[in-house]
Motif scaffolding. Structure first.
Motif, PDB file in Angstrom:
ATOM      1  N   LEU A  20      46.224  32.224  37.299  1.00  0.00           N
ATOM      2  CA  LEU A  20      45.773  32.716  38.599  1.00  0.00           C
ATOM      3  C   LEU A  20      46.923  32.786  39.600  1.00  0.00           C
ATOM      4  O   LEU A  20      46.993  33.725  40.409  1.00  0.00           O
ATOM      5  CB  LEU A  20      44.646  31.824  39.127  1.00  0.00           C
ATOM      6  CG  LEU A  20      43.338  31.919  38.328  1.00  0.00           C
ATOM      7  CD1 LEU A  20      42.352  30.852  38.774  1.00  0.00           C
ATOM      8  CD2 LEU A  20      42.721  33.315  38.478  1.00  0.00           C
ATOM      9  N   ARG A  21      47.828  31.816  39.552  1.00  0.00           N
ATOM     10  CA  ARG A  21      49.000  31.897  40.426  1.00  0.00           C
ATOM     11  C   ARG A  21      49.849  33.122  40.068  1.00  0.00           C
ATOM     12  O   ARG A  21      50.356  33.826  40.947  1.00  0.00           O
ATOM     13  CB  ARG A  21      49.821  30.619  40.318  1.00  0.00           C
ATOM     14  CG  ARG A  21      49.117  29.384  40.885  1.00  0.00           C
ATOM     15  CD  ARG A  21      49.982  28.148  40.835  1.00  0.00           C
ATOM     16  NE  ARG A  21      49.250  26.969  41.252  1.00  0.00           N
ATOM     17  CZ  ARG A  21      48.989  26.622  42.520  1.00  0.00           C
ATOM     18  NH1 ARG A  21      49.448  27.404  43.501  1.00  0.00           N
ATOM     19  NH2 ARG A  21      48.314  25.538  42.800  1.00  0.00           N
ATOM     20  N   MET A  22      49.991  33.362  38.773  1.00  0.00           N
ATOM     21  CA  MET A  22      50.736  34.523  38.295  1.00  0.00           C
ATOM     22  C   MET A  22      50.075  35.812  38.787  1.00  0.00           C
ATOM     23  O   MET A  22      50.756  36.743  39.252  1.00  0.00           O
ATOM     24  CB  MET A  22      50.782  34.476  36.764  1.00  0.00           C
ATOM     25  CG  MET A  22      51.430  35.645  36.090  1.00  0.00           C
ATOM     26  SD  MET A  22      51.335  35.414  34.279  1.00  0.00           S
ATOM     27  CE  MET A  22      51.917  37.025  33.743  1.00  0.00           C
ATOM     28  N   PHE A  23      48.768  35.880  38.696  1.00  0.00           N
ATOM     29  CA  PHE A  23      48.035  37.074  39.131  1.00  0.00           C
ATOM     30  C   PHE A  23      48.219  37.312  40.624  1.00  0.00           C
ATOM     31  O   PHE A  23      48.459  38.450  41.057  1.00  0.00           O
ATOM     32  CB  PHE A  23      46.550  36.921  38.792  1.00  0.00           C
ATOM     33  CG  PHE A  23      45.682  37.998  39.371  1.00  0.00           C
ATOM     34  CD1 PHE A  23      45.595  39.246  38.771  1.00  0.00           C
ATOM     35  CD2 PHE A  23      44.964  37.776  40.545  1.00  0.00           C
ATOM     36  CE1 PHE A  23      44.811  40.260  39.322  1.00  0.00           C
ATOM     37  CE2 PHE A  23      44.168  38.772  41.095  1.00  0.00           C
ATOM     38  CZ  PHE A  23      44.099  40.019  40.481  1.00  0.00           C
ATOM     39  N   HIS A  27      49.711  40.403  42.672  1.00  0.00           N
ATOM     40  CA  HIS A  27      48.736  41.163  43.470  1.00  0.00           C
ATOM     41  C   HIS A  27      48.546  40.471  44.827  1.00  0.00           C
ATOM     42  O   HIS A  27      47.512  39.830  45.077  1.00  0.00           O
ATOM     43  CB  HIS A  27      47.391  41.253  42.740  1.00  0.00           C
ATOM     44  CG  HIS A  27      47.440  42.041  41.472  1.00  0.00           C
ATOM     45  ND1 HIS A  27      47.892  41.502  40.285  1.00  0.00           N
ATOM     46  CD2 HIS A  27      47.113  43.341  41.211  1.00  0.00           C
ATOM     47  CE1 HIS A  27      47.823  42.432  39.349  1.00  0.00           C
ATOM     48  NE2 HIS A  27      47.377  43.548  39.877  1.00  0.00           N
ATOM     49  N   PRO A  28      49.505  40.614  45.714  1.00  0.00           N
ATOM     50  CA  PRO A  28      49.377  39.962  47.030  1.00  0.00           C
ATOM     51  C   PRO A  28      48.171  40.443  47.813  1.00  0.00           C
ATOM     52  O   PRO A  28      47.667  39.729  48.687  1.00  0.00           O
ATOM     53  CB  PRO A  28      50.697  40.329  47.735  1.00  0.00           C
ATOM     54  CG  PRO A  28      51.241  41.507  46.980  1.00  0.00           C
ATOM     55  CD  PRO A  28      50.775  41.344  45.576  1.00  0.00           C
ATOM     56  N   GLY A  31      45.029  38.284  48.275  1.00  0.00           N
ATOM     57  CA  GLY A  31      44.959  37.181  49.222  1.00  0.00           C
ATOM     58  C   GLY A  31      45.553  35.895  48.669  1.00  0.00           C
ATOM     59  O   GLY A  31      46.076  35.866  47.545  1.00  0.00           O
ATOM     60  N   PRO A  32      45.487  34.821  49.409  1.00  0.00           N
ATOM     61  CA  PRO A  32      46.050  33.548  48.955  1.00  0.00           C
ATOM     62  C   PRO A  32      45.321  33.015  47.728  1.00  0.00           C
ATOM     63  O   PRO A  32      44.118  33.236  47.555  1.00  0.00           O
ATOM     64  CB  PRO A  32      45.878  32.619  50.153  1.00  0.00           C
ATOM     65  CG  PRO A  32      44.769  33.230  50.951  1.00  0.00           C
ATOM     66  CD  PRO A  32      44.865  34.705  50.740  1.00  0.00           C
ATOM     67  N   VAL A  33      46.057  32.299  46.892  1.00  0.00           N
ATOM     68  CA  VAL A  33      45.475  31.832  45.644  1.00  0.00           C
ATOM     69  C   VAL A  33      44.594  30.603  45.835  1.00  0.00           C
ATOM     70  O   VAL A  33      43.713  30.324  45.007  1.00  0.00           O
ATOM     71  CB  VAL A  33      46.603  31.544  44.620  1.00  0.00           C
ATOM     72  CG1 VAL A  33      47.407  30.313  45.036  1.00  0.00           C
ATOM     73  CG2 VAL A  33      46.034  31.358  43.220  1.00  0.00           C
ATOM     74  N   PRO A  54      37.089  41.449  37.375  1.00  0.00           N
ATOM     75  CA  PRO A  54      37.569  42.622  36.626  1.00  0.00           C
ATOM     76  C   PRO A  54      39.062  42.864  36.795  1.00  0.00           C
ATOM     77  O   PRO A  54      39.751  43.266  35.847  1.00  0.00           O
ATOM     78  CB  PRO A  54      36.738  43.770  37.219  1.00  0.00           C
ATOM     79  CG  PRO A  54      35.479  43.109  37.687  1.00  0.00           C
ATOM     80  CD  PRO A  54      35.909  41.771  38.196  1.00  0.00           C
ATOM     81  N   GLU A  55      39.587  42.601  37.991  1.00  0.00           N
ATOM     82  CA  GLU A  55      41.013  42.797  38.234  1.00  0.00           C
ATOM     83  C   GLU A  55      41.847  41.783  37.441  1.00  0.00           C
ATOM     84  O   GLU A  55      42.896  42.142  36.883  1.00  0.00           O
ATOM     85  CB  GLU A  55      41.319  42.681  39.724  1.00  0.00           C
ATOM     86  CG  GLU A  55      40.703  43.768  40.584  1.00  0.00           C
ATOM     87  CD  GLU A  55      39.208  43.562  40.839  1.00  0.00           C
ATOM     88  OE1 GLU A  55      38.535  44.533  41.258  1.00  0.00           O
ATOM     89  OE2 GLU A  55      38.715  42.431  40.603  1.00  0.00           O
TER      90      GLU A  55
END
Length: 377
Positions: A20-23, A27-28, A31-33, A54-55
Motif C-alpha cells: 500500500l505504501r508502494m501504491f 499514485h499521489p 491521498g495519504p496512505v 480496483p485501482e
C-alpha cells in the motif's frame, strides 16, 4: 484456517502495508496512505484479510507482470487491461471468464495483453485454480499405434482428463485442444471444453519451401498462462490468467521441434533431404531454423502479433538491468510446485482430501455470451 495444497492460509500484514505504501507513492492522487492503512488493519482484524480497491488490483497486477519477466517486448505494461472478476468462485463462471479472455485477447490477430483476476484465497473460502499451464494446450497420446501423436509434454495430463471423462476426437490428431480443468474447494475439479471459435490457430507455411504447408503444422495465436499465483500485498489470487504474445522460437524450437514435445524437427529435416543418420550433419539445427522461419512468416502473413527471439533477447537484457530485486512486499506471479505438477501430470488435486470429481466436459459458450452482453462488447 483453510488448508490449500496442505498448507494453511496465513495473512502477512507487513506485505499489505509495504504494497500500500508502494501504491500511494506511485499514485499521489490517492491521498495519504495513513487512512488506508488504518482501514486495512481494521479489515484484517475483523475478517482475516482485506479487499484491494480496483485501482490497487490493477496496479499490483501490472507491476507483477512487468517484474516477472513474462512481459514480452513491445507490451505497454502500464496500459495492460486488468479484468476484475474477483466475484467468480464457481468453476463454470471461471471457465466462462477464461473463454472471454481468449476472445478479447485474440482481437482479430492484433493480440491484446490482458490479465483476468478471479477470486482470491481467504481465511474461509479459498479461491479457484486452473490446472492447465496455458488455456490452450494440445493433447499428447502415449498409447495406441502412434505413440508420437500430439504434444508429449502433456501426455500424462491427457491421460488424467480422459479418466475424468474427456473424450478425444474419434480421429485423433496432432493438435487436439485439451479441456480446461477448473478446481474449486466446493466443487472439486471440473472439465470444460474450449469453444472452437476462440481457438485462433495459424497454419504454418514457409516463405521458400512450397511443400512445408503440406506437413499440416499449426499453432494457436494467444499464449495465456493460467496456472501461476498472483500475490499482491499479502493477498493471493490462485487463478489469474494473463497473456502477452508469442516469441517465435517458443513455437518453432521449443514446442514443434523438440523431441519431447511435437518432435517435428526430424519430419522437416527428412522433407529437406538432410542426413538424419548422424547428429554431426547438424540436421536438427537446420530444421529448427526453418521451423522458426515458418512460424514468423506465417504469423506475419496471418497478421497475428508475434516477436522474434533476437528482439526478445535485447528486451530481456534491458529488463535484467532495470528490474527491481525481489522483495516480500512486491507484487509477483509465482508458480507453486503443486500447480506445476497439475499442469503436466493432471494432479494432485489442490484441495486435499476432496476427491476429483468425474464429469463430462461442459460447454461454457452460453455463460461467455451472457458475460459479453453484460460487458456490452
Amino acid at each position: 484456517m483453510t488448508a490449500v495444497d496442505n498448507e494453511p492460509i496465513t495473512f502477512d500484514l507487513d506485505a499489505a502495508e509495504g504494497f500500500l505504501r508502494m501504491f500511494h507513492v506511485a499514485h499521489p492522487e490517492a491521498g495519504p496512505v495513513g487512512p488506508r492503512l488504518s482501514r486495512v488493519r481494521d479489515e484484517v482484524a475483523g475478517t482475516g484479510t482485506y479487499r484491494h480497491t480496483p485501482e490497487e488490483l490493477s496496479y499490483g497486477a501490472r507491476i507483477a507482470l512487468r517484474d516477472s519477466g513474462w512481459c514480452t517486448s513491445g507490451v505497454p505494461w502500464r496500459r495492460l487491461k486488468v479484468r476484475d472478476l474477483r466475484g467468480f468462485r464457481n468453476a463454470a463462471a471461471v471457465a466462462g471468464g477464461c473463454v472471454e479472455h481468449l476472445r478479447l485477447a485474440g482481437n482479430g490477430g492484433e493480440i491484446r495483453p490482458l490479465i483476468t483476476v478471479f477470486a482470491p484465497d481467504g481465511p474461509t473460502a479459498p479461491g479457484p485454480c486452473i490446472w492447465n499451464e496455458q488455456l490452450i494446450r494440445y493433447a499428447g497420446y502415449p498409447d495406441g499405434p502412434d505413440r508420437r501423436l500430439g504434444d508429449r509434454r502433456y501426455a500424462a495430463f491427457t491421460d488424467t482428463v480422459r479418466g475424468m471423462g474427456w473424450q478425444p476426437p474419434e480421429a485423433r490428431g496432432r493438435f487436439d485442444v485439451l479441456p480446461l480443468v477448473v478446481e474449486t474447494a466446493h466443487e472439486g475439479a471440473r472439465l470444460f471444453t474450449v469453444p472452437p471459435d476462440v481457438v485462433h490457430e495459424v497454419r504454418l507455411e514457409h516463405p521458400e519451401l512450397p511443400w512445408f504447408g503440406r506437413l499440416g503444422l499449426r499453432w494457436h495465436a494467444v499464449p495465456v498462462i493460467a496456472n501461476m499465483r498472483l500475490s499482491i500485498g499479502g493477498v493471493h489470487y490462485p487463478a489469474a490468467p494473463f497473456n502477452s504474445w508469442f516469441v517465435g522460437s517458443e513455437i518453432g524450437a521449443r514446442s514443434l521441434a523438440d523431441e519431447h514435445a511435437h518432435g517435428a524437427a526430424r519430419e522437416v529435416a527428412e522433407a529437406m533431404g538432410l542426413d538424419t543418420s548422424t547428429e554431426r550433419s547438424l540436421w536438427r539445427d537446420r530444421a529448427v531454423v526453418e521451423l522458426n522461419r515458418a512460424v514468423l512468416h506465417s504469423f506475419d502473413l496471418a497478421q497475428v502479433t508475434i516477436t522474434d527471439h533476437h528482439a526478445e533477447s535485447l528486451h530481456r537484457l534491458s529488463w535484467l538491468r532495470s528490474r527491481q530485486r525481489p522483495a516480500g512486499n512486491r507484487p509477483a506471479f509465482r508458480l507453486d510446485p503443486g500447480a506445476a505438477r497439475r499442469a503436466r501430470a493432471g494432479g494432485p488435486a489442490r484441495f486435499s482430501p476432496h476427491p476429483v470429481e468425474t464429469t463430462r466436459p461442459q460447454y461454457p459458450g452460453r455463460l461467455a455470451e451472457l458475460l459479453r452482453r453484460r460487458a456490452g462488447t
